[in-house]
Design a protein around this motif. Structure first.
Motif, PDB file in Angstrom:
ATOM      1  N   THR A  97       0.817  -1.216   0.000  1.00 17.34           N
ATOM      2  CA  THR A  97       0.000   0.000   0.000  1.00 17.34           C
ATOM      3  C   THR A  97       0.846   1.259   0.000  1.00 17.34           C
ATOM      4  O   THR A  97       0.510   2.249   0.629  1.00 17.34           O
ATOM      5  CB  THR A  97      -0.939   0.012   1.227  1.00 17.34           C
ATOM      6  OG1 THR A  97      -0.158  -0.226   2.409  1.00 17.34           O
ATOM      7  CG2 THR A  97      -2.011  -1.055   1.112  1.00 17.34           C
ATOM      8  N   GLU A 145      -2.587  -5.119   3.069  1.00 16.96           N
ATOM      9  CA  GLU A 145      -1.705  -4.203   3.778  1.00 16.96           C
ATOM     10  C   GLU A 145      -0.807  -5.004   4.715  1.00 16.96           C
ATOM     11  O   GLU A 145      -1.284  -5.793   5.522  1.00 16.96           O
ATOM     12  CB  GLU A 145      -2.521  -3.208   4.597  1.00 16.96           C
ATOM     13  CG  GLU A 145      -3.452  -2.354   3.763  1.00 16.96           C
ATOM     14  CD  GLU A 145      -4.228  -1.383   4.625  1.00 16.96           C
ATOM     15  OE1 GLU A 145      -3.982  -0.174   4.507  1.00 16.96           O
ATOM     16  OE2 GLU A 145      -5.075  -1.828   5.409  1.00 16.96           O
ATOM     17  N   GLY A 148       1.328   1.939   3.796  1.00 17.28           N
ATOM     18  CA  GLY A 148       1.786   3.224   3.288  1.00 17.28           C
ATOM     19  C   GLY A 148       3.225   3.238   2.853  1.00 17.28           C
ATOM     20  O   GLY A 148       3.680   4.179   2.200  1.00 17.28           O
ATOM     21  N   THR A 201       5.407   6.778   4.874  1.00 20.10           N
ATOM     22  CA  THR A 201       4.884   6.995   6.224  1.00 20.10           C
ATOM     23  C   THR A 201       5.998   7.410   7.179  1.00 20.10           C
ATOM     24  O   THR A 201       5.731   7.879   8.285  1.00 20.10           O
ATOM     25  CB  THR A 201       4.205   5.726   6.764  1.00 20.10           C
ATOM     26  OG1 THR A 201       5.139   4.645   6.768  1.00 20.10           O
ATOM     27  CG2 THR A 201       3.013   5.350   5.906  1.00 20.10           C
ATOM     28  N   PRO A 215       2.463  10.548   5.468  1.00 21.45           N
ATOM     29  CA  PRO A 215       1.319   9.731   5.889  1.00 21.45           C
ATOM     30  C   PRO A 215      -0.017  10.267   5.366  1.00 21.45           C
ATOM     31  O   PRO A 215      -0.909   9.479   5.039  1.00 21.45           O
ATOM     32  CB  PRO A 215       1.387   9.810   7.421  1.00 21.45           C
ATOM     33  CG  PRO A 215       2.824  10.094   7.726  1.00 21.45           C
ATOM     34  CD  PRO A 215       3.284  10.986   6.618  1.00 21.45           C
ATOM     35  N   GLU A 216      -0.135  11.581   5.295  1.00 24.08           N
ATOM     36  CA  GLU A 216      -1.380  12.167   4.789  1.00 24.08           C
ATOM     37  C   GLU A 216      -1.573  11.844   3.310  1.00 24.08           C
ATOM     38  O   GLU A 216      -2.692  11.531   2.868  1.00 24.08           O
ATOM     39  CB  GLU A 216      -1.374  13.684   4.998  1.00 24.08           C
ATOM     40  CG  GLU A 216      -2.665  14.368   4.564  1.00 24.08           C
ATOM     41  CD  GLU A 216      -2.613  15.880   4.704  1.00 24.08           C
ATOM     42  OE1 GLU A 216      -3.595  16.527   4.293  1.00 24.08           O
ATOM     43  OE2 GLU A 216      -1.598  16.408   5.214  1.00 24.08           O
ATOM     44  N   MET A 260      -0.505   9.233   1.711  1.00 19.27           N
ATOM     45  CA  MET A 260      -0.892   7.831   1.598  1.00 19.27           C
ATOM     46  C   MET A 260      -2.356   7.626   1.997  1.00 19.27           C
ATOM     47  O   MET A 260      -3.071   6.837   1.380  1.00 19.27           O
ATOM     48  CB  MET A 260       0.009   6.969   2.472  1.00 19.27           C
ATOM     49  CG  MET A 260       1.448   6.877   1.983  1.00 19.27           C
ATOM     50  SD  MET A 260       1.593   6.111   0.329  1.00 19.27           S
ATOM     51  CE  MET A 260       1.462   7.535  -0.748  1.00 19.27           C
ATOM     52  N   GLU A 261      -2.814   8.347   3.002  1.00 21.74           N
ATOM     53  CA  GLU A 261      -4.204   8.219   3.432  1.00 21.74           C
ATOM     54  C   GLU A 261      -5.157   8.760   2.369  1.00 21.74           C
ATOM     55  O   GLU A 261      -6.229   8.186   2.126  1.00 21.74           O
ATOM     56  CB  GLU A 261      -4.423   8.952   4.756  1.00 21.74           C
ATOM     57  CG  GLU A 261      -5.829   8.827   5.330  1.00 21.74           C
ATOM     58  CD  GLU A 261      -6.246   7.386   5.588  1.00 21.74           C
ATOM     59  OE1 GLU A 261      -7.466   7.123   5.589  1.00 21.74           O
ATOM     60  OE2 GLU A 261      -5.374   6.514   5.776  1.00 21.74           O
ATOM     61  N   ARG A 301      -5.359   6.169  -0.319  1.00 20.36           N
ATOM     62  CA  ARG A 301      -6.116   5.011   0.163  1.00 20.36           C
ATOM     63  C   ARG A 301      -7.623   5.287   0.088  1.00 20.36           C
ATOM     64  O   ARG A 301      -8.401   4.442  -0.365  1.00 20.36           O
ATOM     65  CB  ARG A 301      -5.707   4.688   1.596  1.00 20.36           C
ATOM     66  CG  ARG A 301      -6.268   3.386   2.156  1.00 20.36           C
ATOM     67  CD  ARG A 301      -5.764   3.172   3.574  1.00 20.36           C
ATOM     68  NE  ARG A 301      -6.091   1.850   4.075  1.00 20.36           N
ATOM     69  CZ  ARG A 301      -7.246   1.499   4.605  1.00 20.36           C
ATOM     70  NH1 ARG A 301      -8.209   2.407   4.703  1.00 20.36           N
ATOM     71  NH2 ARG A 301      -7.454   0.271   5.040  1.00 20.36           N
ATOM     72  N   LYS A 302      -8.037   6.476   0.531  1.00 10.76           N
ATOM     73  CA  LYS A 302      -9.451   6.840   0.484  1.00 10.76           C
ATOM     74  C   LYS A 302      -9.955   6.884  -0.959  1.00 10.76           C
ATOM     75  O   LYS A 302     -11.096   6.499  -1.243  1.00 10.76           O
ATOM     76  CB  LYS A 302      -9.666   8.200   1.155  1.00 10.76           C
ATOM     77  CG  LYS A 302      -9.536   8.162   2.676  1.00 10.76           C
ATOM     78  CD  LYS A 302      -9.756   9.547   3.263  1.00 10.76           C
ATOM     79  CE  LYS A 302      -9.666   9.520   4.787  1.00 10.76           C
ATOM     80  NZ  LYS A 302      -9.840  10.880   5.373  1.00 10.76           N
ATOM     81  N   LYS A 314     -10.548   3.331  -2.080  1.00 11.88           N
ATOM     82  CA  LYS A 314     -11.741   2.784  -1.432  1.00 11.88           C
ATOM     83  C   LYS A 314     -13.012   3.356  -2.059  1.00 11.88           C
ATOM     84  O   LYS A 314     -14.029   2.660  -2.185  1.00 11.88           O
ATOM     85  CB  LYS A 314     -11.713   3.066   0.064  1.00 11.88           C
ATOM     86  CG  LYS A 314     -10.700   2.237   0.844  1.00 11.88           C
ATOM     87  CD  LYS A 314     -10.893   2.364   2.344  1.00 11.88           C
ATOM     88  CE  LYS A 314     -12.131   1.624   2.805  1.00 11.88           C
ATOM     89  NZ  LYS A 314     -12.254   1.586   4.275  1.00 11.88           N
TER      90      LYS A 314
END
Length: 320
Positions: free
Chosen positions: A9, A31, A36, A40, A58-59, A61-62, A65-66, A69
């Protein structure tokens, strides 16, 4: 049974997930223990397109990810213990899910930077300790930095950092470098680079907020020294995360997955590789994302080609 499974991921795996999900291929994204990837461990990311003010690793990667999804990618935590690529559907043994199967697999497990494993190193990642000069060199303008290593990567990183730093000290534990002669000469000709041979790093020093220097042991005298610095760059190589494959796929002598030039195709039809696990040269978030896109498109083409074959066989057998 899943149409597609993505391992990893980081930017490559998440980009592949976005593309496959939008193509209605319902990817399962596994994962690992560090979702990330290496981003990360990074604070400010200023060279990823689309973020004019920069973004925290990290942001970023988030956000990706969203996005995956939202299009229907399914995420599960799990560590792949073994794989069977000898026949299709491919089989993966996951510690949290047991045996699962897939029509196509994308390997995006990344590569981990080799660490010194000394006190102060891990807790100061992103606070002055870095494994990527291209990513973080900009933050050390007019500051003193240290590069640890003796190979071509160390020479390249040291030369690159002189564009920003006021002084670059290269520390190597041996009396001779492993780097190629041409790379050594380029570094030796750079007036901003200072050399410290026969030094073994002992501890990364900090004031609790940022790096202040590196403590080393002089291998000739056994005495300890401290070199003041604002940053410590580790250039001692990367380890591709491919051990779990256990020779199920072709890799080079260092474990990086081999792919057909210009594609993400491995030697196993239906298995694709993207990101740092197959890239020993660039190792950037944006290039990883690019190969993630390529892997998704290669996987989609592979699956679509099988559908056409099945359809043709059904017609030849008189089925509708």
């Amino acid at each position: 049974m899943y149409k597609t499974i993505i391992l990893g991921t980081g930017p490559a795996g998440l980009t592949a997930a976005i593309y496959l999900a939008r193509a209605n291929l319902e990817p399962l994204v596994l994962e690992g223990p560090e979702p990330g990837g290496q981003l990360t461990l990074t604070t400010d990311v200023e060279n990823y397109p689309g973020f004019s003010e920069g973004i925290m690793g990290p942001e970023l990667m988030e956000v990706m990810r969203k996005q995956a999804k939202r299009f229907g990618a399914h995420f599960e935590r799990g560590w792949v213990k073994s794989v069977d690529f000898s026949e299709r559907p491919f089989k993966l043994n996951v510690d949290t899910l047991g045996e699962i199967q897939a029509g196509a697999v994308i390997l995006s497990t990344g590569a981990s930077a080799r660490m010194l494993k000394i006190p102060g190193e891990k807790k100061n990642l992103g606070r002055g300790v870095s494994t990527c000069a291209t990513c973080d060199g900009f933050f050390f303008r007019n500051k003193k930095v240290i590069v640890v290593g003796g190979g071509d990567s160390a020479m390249e990183e040291a030369n690159f950092l002189t564009r920003f730093a006021s002084e670059v000290r290269l520390i190597h534990r041996r009396s001779e470098l492993r780097a190629s002669r041409i790379m050594q000469e380029r570094a030796e000709e750079n007036e901003k680079i200072f050399w410290s041979y026969n030094r073994t790093p002992v501890e990364v020093l900090s004031d609790g907020k940022k790096v202040t220097g590196l403590k080393v042991k002089n291998n000739e005298t056994d005495e300890e020294e401290v070199f003041e610095a604002d940053g410590v760059f580790l250039a001692i190589g990367h380890i591709p995360n491919t051990r779990f494959l256990e020779n199920a796929i072709d890799t080079d002598e260092d474990g990086f997955i081999k792919v057909e030039p210009g594609t993400t195709n491995t030697n196993i039809p239906g298995v694709f590789a993207s990101g740092d696990v197959q890239d020993r040269k660039y190792r950037q978030a944006v290039t990883a994302a690019g190969t993630g896109c390529m892997a998704a498109m290669d996987a989609e083409k592979f699956i679509e080609g099988e559908r056409i074959i099945d359809w043709s066989q059904n017609l030849s057998e008189g089925q509708t």
